[in-house]
Design a protein around this motif. Sequence first.
Motif, PDB file in Angstrom:
ATOM      1  N   THR A 123      -8.234 -26.092  17.960  1.00 21.23           N
ATOM      2  CA  THR A 123      -7.915 -25.653  16.581  1.00 21.23           C
ATOM      3  C   THR A 123      -9.004 -26.155  15.640  1.00 21.23           C
ATOM      4  OG1 THR A 123      -6.638 -27.616  15.958  1.00 21.23           O
ATOM      5  CG2 THR A 123      -5.434 -25.814  17.051  1.00 21.23           C
ATOM      6  N   ASN A 165      -9.285 -26.744  11.506  1.00 20.51           N
ATOM      7  CA  ASN A 165      -8.557 -26.754  10.225  1.00 20.51           C
ATOM      8  C   ASN A 165      -7.169 -26.149  10.370  1.00 20.51           C
ATOM      9  OD1 ASN A 165     -10.821 -27.896   8.952  1.00 20.51           O
ATOM     10  ND2 ASN A 165     -11.685 -25.871   8.533  1.00 20.51           N
ATOM     11  N   GLY A 166      -6.520 -26.495  11.554  1.00 24.26           N
ATOM     12  CA  GLY A 166      -5.152 -26.060  11.761  1.00 24.26           C
ATOM     13  C   GLY A 166      -4.996 -24.660  12.292  1.00 24.26           C
ATOM     14  N   GLN A 167      -6.077 -23.944  12.481  1.00 24.80           N
ATOM     15  CA  GLN A 167      -6.020 -22.577  12.985  1.00 24.80           C
ATOM     16  C   GLN A 167      -6.548 -22.545  14.427  1.00 24.80           C
ATOM     17  OE1 GLN A 167      -4.762 -20.011  11.127  1.00 24.80           O
ATOM     18  NE2 GLN A 167      -4.324 -21.542   9.499  1.00 24.80           N
ATOM     19  N   ASP A 168      -5.911 -21.682  15.263  1.00 23.53           N
ATOM     20  CA  ASP A 168      -6.383 -21.523  16.641  1.00 23.53           C
ATOM     21  C   ASP A 168      -7.848 -21.136  16.647  1.00 23.53           C
ATOM     22  OD1 ASP A 168      -3.888 -22.136  17.548  1.00 23.53           O
ATOM     23  OD2 ASP A 168      -3.263 -20.039  17.832  1.00 23.53           O
ATOM     24  N   THR A 185     -16.170 -20.216  17.861  1.00 26.43           N
ATOM     25  CA  THR A 185     -15.837 -20.355  16.430  1.00 26.43           C
ATOM     26  C   THR A 185     -16.942 -21.129  15.711  1.00 26.43           C
ATOM     27  OG1 THR A 185     -13.461 -20.309  16.871  1.00 26.43           O
ATOM     28  CG2 THR A 185     -14.195 -21.292  14.764  1.00 26.43           C
TER      29      THR A 185
END
Length: 699
Positions: free
Chosen positions: A676, A678-681, A686
């Motif tokens: 993850t 910043n809390g996102q998958d 990325t």
Amino acid sequence: MEPIFALDIGTRTVVGLLMQKNGDGYEIMASARTEHRQRAMYDGQVHDVEEGAQAVRLIKTEVEQKIGYSLTRVAVAAAGRALKTLVASAARQETLPVRWEKEDVLALEMEAVEHALRELAVTAGDAAVSYHCVGYSVIDSWLENQQIANLIGQRGREAKVTVIATFLPRLVIDGLVAVLNRVGLEMASLTLEPIAASHAAIPANMRRHNLALVDIGAGTADIALTKNGSFFAYGMVPMAGDEVTEGICGHYLLDFQVGEKIKRELAHKSQVTFKDFFGTKISVDRDEILNIIRPVVQKLAEQIADSIFDLNQGVPQAVILIGGGSLTPLLPQLLAERLGLPPGRVGIQVRERITGVLGEKGVKGPEGITPIGIGISALEAQGLHYYSVTVNQVQVPIFELQLATVAESLLAAGIQPRSFIGRPGRALTYEFNGEMRVVKGSLGQPAQLTVNGRNARLEETIEPGDQVQFIPGTDGEDAKVRVMDILVLPEGKKITWNGQEEAFCPLLTLDGKESLATDEVKDGSKLIYIGNEDLEALFRQKGLPFNLFATLNLKINGRSLSLTKKRTIKVNGKIVTGNCPIADGDQLEIEETPILVKELELEAAPLIFHVNGQELKYPPQGLYVSWRGREVALEDPVVDGMDLRVEGFKTMPILSELLPLVTLPQQAPASRLVLTVNGQDAEFTTKLHPGDRITVTWG
């Protein structure tokens, strides 16, 4: 002492008498009385000069017939209309004790009146020149700081007097002068009616009491107050006997002369008979007319009483009425009621009760008090001596108390002081290379002044009958200046600067704009001049600091930094270390040792991430320097004003590039890696940014 012709020009009547001083007091040698045929005076001011002159001519002729010779000079008094009263003091100190004679005391009194004039100038401004001092009385006298009744004959070092001086508008006095001139009379003395009346109505030994003297004529009621042996306040009410007469005329529709006759008959008749405007004969009881005039008399009594109270700051011990208007029915009673005085404390003073005045008895009753007082004032030299001069063919009245010089005669003629001497032109102020400079205007031309045909000065003493000619002074011209008046611009030069030929001319700006030598400099202008004489001026024109070192100011990732690089200056091939002249055709070379970007020892900062709660520094992948969006090589020179951006990455890393630096948690059986950002998958591809919060776990 010569006899004095005293004249009381009232709103309704004119009384004249010839008086002289003798060992027993004063003697009236001849007198005469008449009334204006028409209303020539209003509130003590002459409104019809010809009509006023007609009455004065009758008086003059009658008195002359009685005495057998012509009269040329006269003493008069002015009513209190538009009166201004001021209190002022004057003191004088001698080195040694002296005896204060009459002349010394008089000089001190004159000085006190002059102080009052100056005070009037402060309160009235330019209008003060339109006022004449028409009388004064001494309030207090001191010797060696001790109050004393009379200074004359006393001995001491320091004396002081306080006077109450009275002033009238020039218009009032000029009206009197015009009437007198019509009948060939010259004003010899002038005083104020209440001042004159006080000399006759209230003996000196009675002035220690707090008394009010009210001279009630046809148009005005003049007031004077005594206390502690002297008169200390004067006032005036612009209302008197004519108001009562007009009340009768308005009620019965009568001519003014008929109304005046009825008012006088009320004193001794119980019934009055008259004809109205249409000729109808009417008989009326006295009480009926008294009821008609009562409101007007009540108003007159109230105004007089209120003025007395204001001037006296309280109720006086008694009120003494004089003048023809004092015979107005009901007035003494109503005045006593308004002031709260017993009826016996408001009375009428008449000529018959005045002691020390002998001779002809033609002047009678309360009307005779003021003309007798005018005569006494003149005989005792207590009035203002008057003479005239001519200014630019116009006769000007001069009072010895107030005016004595040529300059003061011009003031009396209404000529403004600012025209006596031409004023200099206005100055011009400008700034030259930061320094304030002033250019003065040209001087004005003084006035052209002659007295009796000869050149004169303003401070010269003026004499009776002098002929003054005056041409006003002219003002100087305002300052004007052009650039060429300030400096001479040198010729331009041709020089070579680092191999390039260019012009080296003087640099001149006026208020921020390029200027020519013919441009006019305005007040408040800013003039900046940089010449072309030397090396320093050349550097200033180019906006370069004149020194052997050049300062470079730059920023690196927003942080300011100053660097110094060495500069070599050559003029015609020779190195110079200071200022030197620059001539036409000179060649200049400016060499500066550059500072390279690599000498700045730049370092890129790592990227900071947070992985599983722990800070992780991702090291730079190189050194990338840019300025204004373009890459800068390490071998490039540093330029003044650079704003460098130093980075360690051309592009931001992806998540998979960070994982080799991450200590992974122990792998659980049959688990997979969970990522993850910043809390996102997140995926291995990325893209990351500094400060991102990353979690790497097995799930």
